[in-house]
Design a protein around this motif. Structure first.
Motif: not given
Length: 876
Positions: A49, A135, A174-175, A601
């Motif tokens: 991330h 990511t 995450d989003y 996600k």
């Protein structure tokens, strides 16, 4: 004989040596394979991330990769990082790491992106012994350029600081949520912040529905959002004040009325003694009043801007003086006044958007807002005028087209007003004091339980859950006369009380009674009990574990993103994240499963990484015809028909972009409805038609459904046939949504003349039997409804262009054809009768084109007439 024996001995010796070597090498390979398999099965990149929701120019990105050694041996190796912009590898990094057996470690990398604003990147982290995790990075100085809008709706004083930080971290990491709408945080709509002493904000206040709003919780969320470089937007009504508004220096003379004598002001009655009264958006005194409220909100609470709402279409409106009032064309005046006030107050905190309620093609107030309002992005709530997939697509394209490519966000409530989830029938439960009945229609199952009206009555369900999480316990019931309550017990322990609301008759079964509770995996009992503290009579039909249906969410989100918009749907709450299923954001009667959270996600990572192929303002659209594409053995559609693969084509200067959405299992085209999961289609043979002047340098596919969103380069071949110039490739798989992007350059042909015989052709043929044509021929048989010729042209700059279609017509009558540019109607060509088929003339149409690649289609519509020959299109 001796010679034969010696040769034979040599062969035997060589065979033996070869056999020994083979056995040794095979054993070595098996050991290496076994060691490798043990490492591959034991070493995992479990997470990767970034530290911010988006980054400004020159900011340093911190990427964290988490690696786990689940094997029984120590592991040493390197962690690798690759960063991509679309198909281009931007950078690689690596660092060494040793991990003891059974341990986990984090490694951080820093990267400074190129000094290019508004770019998305995909990050891939891996070891040589593990699969990769991915990511995304968004480099955008303004989050409103590519808004990924989330929401926060609970500001209770019991929410702890670490909970706030965890929720915001989840939504941003995450989003990739980069803007947050703070919903119903205000005290009153015209006086948002309660100040009992006239100066300082109170520590708490009650909102419209008597929810407690804690100042510390509110500011805690704002600070947490800012720590992730995201923006906090204050939800505000644009033209409404609460009951008793004259006490707060609001005058009824600013209002909107249903009559010419200002006796009946427009209002919304919430049924609890609370009202919102409406005021004329163009009234200068109201504009001044509400603009000062907006700037106060920004200055006091440190919001970054305002989310302006309205209540939708109102007809036969009058101002205070009895004059007819044009409400639908009045909002931009208020928006622009408020925007100017915010910018004058603080240029860094002047974000503004406005809700186009009931968004649809040519909808109410659309043109005024899209063309005239100084919003940073467009926001639109979708109700019942855009119910199917293609209506959403058409609306998004029009909204973005009218606003010059400005970003669009839809509030589209999934599975709206549906009692979806695992259902447990009351008549199959254990119960006391009630009995089964069937005399009121609308129940589910075999019947419902009636006479649930006395202390001591109860119904107890035995349920089963596979996943430990917070669930919604939704009770479907009937209640004729008065508000009722029941006490809820989980596994014998009291967990709360649920209210049931009077509906005026026993034939209405509602499912608006619910509560949220955490359930571990396994079996549980849920008891609905009439205790001493309860009241009222109800009929109880069933208990549903309310949830969102995954396939419909994934298909609707694919449709919205491929069409060019984003979807406000994720918010802070429950375990970590909640989903929006109602216009009242605190409603949590449906929850997200773990599988849906995982899918979301991947989806949000995908739309962040590929934001330039999805949302850039310069993207142009093609029409919805099937002339561009064929997929061997598959039904396709350009309009989102159920049972098909839905295709959409977009273009930039560098790419043709083809979206494929798998609707093959859909029973209808309604995006709200629960859907069947589509099967995974594999090895799809695709033929795609494009400009004969295009030079292709690569074909790529990417999807949120596999490979972590990473792009895969595809083998391709080019060619031409009777339809036009094409590229063919095999798509490995299609589950929900694939994006294919074709890197190509397009050069304008000599003298900007696009020959018709090289265009994409539908229902027409190439011929050379009449003199005077240019190029290698012309098109004839252009004589039936549905016939079409599509050119892909290059506009070198933003300007007005003359499109000259060279034609021949010797039918004795004038002919006509409809022209579409980028799928939008551009006008009708009128083509006079000429002296012979060997005579050629031009029919012209003027159009403003932005710099880039466009499609121009000349089409025989049902209202057109007569056959023509078409030679070329010259772009002046």
């Amino acid at each position: 004989m001796n010679k034969y024996i010696s040769v034979r001995k040599r062969d035997i010796l060589l065979t033996g040596i070869l056999l020994i070597f083979t056995l040794f090498f095979s054993a070595l390979l098996q050991k290496v394979y076994a060691d490798g398999a043990a490492e591959v099965s034991g070493i995992y990149v479990t997470e990767v991330h970034v530290d911010k929701a988006c980054y400004g120019l020159g900011d340093t990105v911190t990427v964290t990769a988490v690696i786990k050694n689940a094997s029984a041996a120590e592991w040493s190796g390197k962690i690798y990082l690759k960063i991509f912009h679309n198909d281009e590898l931007m950078d690689t990094k690596n660092t060494a790491l040793s991990l003891s057996a059974g341990t986990t470690a984090s490694k951080t990398f820093t990267w400074t992106p190129p000094m290019e604003d508004y770019k998305g990147y995909l990050v891939q982290a891996y070891t040589k012994d593990s699969d990769s995790k991915t990511t995304a990075i968004d480099v955008s100085s303004e989050p409103s350029r590519f808004p990924r809008y989330g929401y926060i709706q609970n500001f209770d004083e019991e929410i702890k600081k670490n909970t706030i930080e965890d929720q915001v971290n989840t939504l941003t990491q995450d989003y990739h949520i980069n803007l947050f709408q703070f919903y119903d945080w205000m005290w009153r709509h015209e006086v948002p912040i309660k100040r009992s002493d006239g100066t300082h904000p109170d520590k708490s206040w009650l909102d419209l529905f008597d929810r407690t709003i804690s100042l510390d919780t509110l500011t805690g969320y704002i600070n947490a959002v800012h720590n992730k470089n995201a923006a906090a937007m204050a939800y505000m009504m644009s033209y409404a004040a609460r009951e008793g508004y004259t006490d707060y220096k609001v005058s009824p003379s600013w209002g909107m009325f249903k009559d010419t004598g200002h006796q009946s002001q427009f209002d919304v009655d919430f049924g609890n003694g609370r009202y919102l009264w409406m005021f004329a958006p163009t009234n200068a005194l109201w504009q001044d009043f509400i603009s000062k409220a907006y700037t106060d909100v920004v200055n006091t609470m440190n919001f970054d801007g305002i989310q302006m709402d309205q209540m939708g279409q109102r007809n036969n409106v009058f101002d205070y003086n009895g004059n007819s009032y044009d409400l639908k064309n009045s909002f931009s005046s208020l928006v622009n006044t408020a925007k100017k006030a915010l910018q004058t107050n603080n240029t860094g905190k002047g974000l503004l958007d406005f809700n186009i309620v009931d968004g649809t093609v040519d909808g109410w107030a659309l043109e005024d807002i899209a063309k005239n309002a100084d919003t940073d992005f467009n926001f639109s709530e979708i109700w019942w005028l855009s119910n199917n997939y293609n209506q959403l697509r058409n609306y998004i394209e029009q909204l973005r087209g009218l606003s010059g490519g400005k970003a669009a966000v839809l509030a589209a409530y999934m599975n709206y007003n549906m009692n979806y989830g695992r259902c447990y029938e009351a008549e199959d439960a254990s119960y006391n004091g009630v009995d089964v009945a069937t005399d009121h229609p609308g129940f589910s199952g075999r019947g419902f339980l009636q006479n649930f009206a006395q202390q001591g009555d109860y119904v107890q369900f035995t349920i089963h859950t596979e996943e430990a999480m917070t669930y919604a316990l939704v009770f479907q019931y009937g209640d004729k006369d008065a508000e009722a309550t029941r006490t809820i017990y989980l596994d014998g322990n009291k967990i709360g009380q649920v209210g049931f609301h009077a509906k005026g008759n026993w034939d209405t079964f509602a499912h608006d009674a619910y509560m949220n509770t955490y359930l571990g995996s396994g079996s549980h009992t849920i008891k609905v009990s009439y205790d001493a503290a309860n009241k009222g009579a109800i009929n109880l039909d069933c208990l549903t574990l309310g949830e969102f249906e995954e396939s419909s969410i994934r298909l609707a989100d694919a449709a919205i993103a491929a069409s060019g918009a984003s979807h406000i749907e994720l918010g802070a709450g429950l375990d970590d994240v909640t989903m929006l299923g109602s216009e009242y954001y605190p409603n949590t009667s449906k929850v997200m499963s773990g599988d849906l959270k995982t899918a979301m996600k991947e989806y949000y990572k995908f739309i962040t990484a590929y934001e330039n192929l999805l949302y850039d303002p310069e993207i142009t659209y093609s029409d919805q015809g099937n002339q561009y594409i064929s997929i061997n053995g598959q039904n396709i559609s350009g309009d989102g028909s159920p049972g098909t693969i839905w295709h959409m084509t977009r273009m930039t200067e560098e790419y043709d972009i083809l979206h494929l959405i798998n609707l093959t299992a859909e029973r209808d085209s309604e995006w709200r409805n629960p859907s069947a999961a589509p099967g995974n289609l594999t090895k799809l043979e695709v033929k795609y038609y494009l400009s004969p002047d295009a030079h292709i340098s690569g074909v790529y596919t990417a999807s949120p459904d596999y490979n972590g969103g990473g792009s895969q380069e595809l083998n391709y071949e080019t060619g031409s046939d009777n339809t036009g110039t094409f590229v063919t490739f095999t798509l490995p798989s299609l589950e929900y949504w694939d994006m294919v992007y074709i890197r190509r350059s397009v050069a304008a042909p000599k003298d900007d003349i696009y020959e018709a015989e090289k265009a994409v052709k539908t229902g027409v043929t190439v011929n050379t039997n009449h003199a005077g044509y240019t190029g290698t021929g012309f098109l004839d048989s252009f004589a039936e409804p549905g016939d079409e010729v599509t050119f892909q042209i290059l506009a070198p700059s933003d300007k007005q262009y003359a499109l000259n279609f060279r034609y021949s017509n010797h039918t004795g009558y004038s002919a006509s054809r409809h022209v579409y540019i980028d799928g939008n109607y551009a006008g009708v060509l009128k083509m006079s009768d000429l002296s012979s088929w060997d005579t050629w003339e031009n029919a012209a149409l003027s159009a403003y084109l932005k710099k880039g690649v466009h499609t121009v289609s000349i089409y025989y519509d049902g209202s057109d007439s007569k056959g023509i020959n078409l030679d070329s299109l010259k772009v002046n």
